[in-house]
Scaffold this active site. Structure first.
Site, short mmCIF file in Angstrom:
data_model
loop_
_atom_site.label_atom_id
_atom_site.label_comp_id
_atom_site.label_asym_id
_atom_site.label_seq_id
_atom_site.Cartn_x
_atom_site.Cartn_y
_atom_site.Cartn_z
CG HIS A 1 16.22 8.07 63.85
ND1 HIS A 1 16.39 9.01 62.86
CD2 HIS A 1 15.09 7.38 63.53
CE1 HIS A 1 15.42 8.88 61.97
NE2 HIS A 1 14.61 7.91 62.36
CD GLU B 1 11.63 0.83 62.83
OE1 GLU B 1 12.37 1.05 61.85
OE2 GLU B 1 12.03 0.27 63.87
NE ARG C 1 -8.37 -0.32 76.15
CZ ARG C 1 -9.57 -0.84 75.85
NH1 ARG C 1 -9.73 -2.15 75.78
NH2 ARG C 1 -10.60 -0.05 75.65
CG ASP D 1 16.35 12.28 60.59
OD1 ASP D 1 15.58 11.32 60.78
OD2 ASP D 1 17.37 12.21 59.92
CE LYS E 1 11.37 9.46 63.38
NZ LYS E 1 11.05 8.48 62.33
CB SER E 2 9.03 14.98 60.17
OG SER E 2 10.35 14.55 60.41
#
Length: 319
Positions: A136, A152, A240, A175, A157-158
């Site tokens: 995913h 999640e 960091r 996806d 993401k898209s």
């Protein structure tokens, strides 16, 4: 496993003798050239592989006396094999065809030379028989680096991938990403049914190729790095300096992974771009964190020398 018919269709082979329903399937990404078997040596015989007969094997087989050739072919076909391919478009000897039909072994023909066909056949089999896994995420090509963005549902993401596409990068899959492991490489692509499509919450399904053009998509890409998006957690201590080595295991391959916190005001597309560039620099031997550490160490040593010299000049320390 791959059927002989699918193997022949994928490589554009001509059919000399068709495969019966009970024919053996191919499950090894390699070929066998049966020159030693035609010479009578069967102690080591990779009969589970497709059999490739080239110019040398054919010339030797045709040079044998009829009785010897018949005996060698009878023993040769006593082993189960998935199929036989004759290179260079050479005609099939009648004795070979008769034995193949008797034992239910399909025979195919290619116009390619033996070495060229071997290369293309092994390449196809390696890809077709490779272990596979579905993940995913969103797979994009950024400056030639294969980046999979995970996280999640609803984290962005898209949207991040869409901004990257607007900046000139290419979408591979949104996806759902299908990975195949070839050697130690992971090659990702989109399932055919959702290829070129992207889901944007509030808008729905959009066709990236129709909106941005053919140059905005890529059919397949090797995975180099994973960037995991997560909602910013103020109680978590994020890396960091870039000195923490984290990986994601896919099909037994450890892929470098970066946890990227999502927070209002952060331009994720630019950060992902920088991550791809930085990964490429590390691959070329340059590490920014290592360079900073080298400079700090050099500065520390210089200060120690200056302090020591001051103590020597003041008489507090003997030279």
């Amino acid at each position: 496993m791959i059927s002989p018919e699918k193997f022949a269709q994928a490589l554009g082979l001509g059919t000399i003798s068709a495969a019966p329903p009970s024919s053996m399937h191919i499950n090894v990404a390699d070929l066998c050239r049966p020159g030693l078997q035609f010479a009578g040596y069967f102690d080591v015989f990779a009969n589970e592989r497709p059999q490739l007969i080239g110019k040398t094997e054919m010339a030797y087989l045709n040079s044998l006396p009829e009785e010897v050739r018949s005996a060698r072919l009878q023993r040769y076909f006593s082993y189960k094999m998935p199929c036989i391919v004759i290179a260079r478009g050479m005609p099939c000897p009648p004795a070979l065809l008769t034995q193949a039909q008797r034992h239910g072994v399909p025979i195919y023909s290619t116009q390619e030379e033996t070495s060229a066909f071997t290369s293309s056949a092994i390449g196809y089999l390696s890809e077709a028989l490779a272990p596979r896994q579905t993940c995913h995420g969103v797979l994009v090509d950024i400056f030639g680096v294969g980046v999979m963005i995970t996280g999640e549902s609803g984290v962005g993401k898209s949207e991040c991938a869409l901004e990257l596409i607007k900046r000139g990068h290419q979408l591979v899959a949104d996806d759902v990403v299908d990975f195949a492991r070839v050697g130690r490489k992971l090659r990702g692509e989109a399932p055919e049914i959702v290829r070129d499509f992207m889901e944007l919450r509030g808008i729905g399904i959009v066709d990236i190729k129709s909106i941005f053009g053919i140059g905005a998509i890529m059919r397949r890409k090797t995975l180099d790095i994973v960037i995991h998006l997560e909602v910013w957690n103020p109680r978590r201590n994020y890396d960091r300096l870039g000195t923490q080595d984290k990986t994601m295991n896919i099909l037994g391959v450890d892929v470098p992974m970066i946890d990227l916190p999502v927070r209002s005001g952060r331009n994720l597309a630019i950060i992902v771009e920088i991550a791809a560039r930085n990964w490429r620099l590390k691959g070329e031997g340059y590490n920014a964190a290592g360079e900073l550490d080298r400079r700090l160490t050099q500065q520390y040593r210089l200060e120690l020398r200056e302090n020591a010299q001051e103590q020597i000049d003041s008489g507090e320390l003997e030279p």
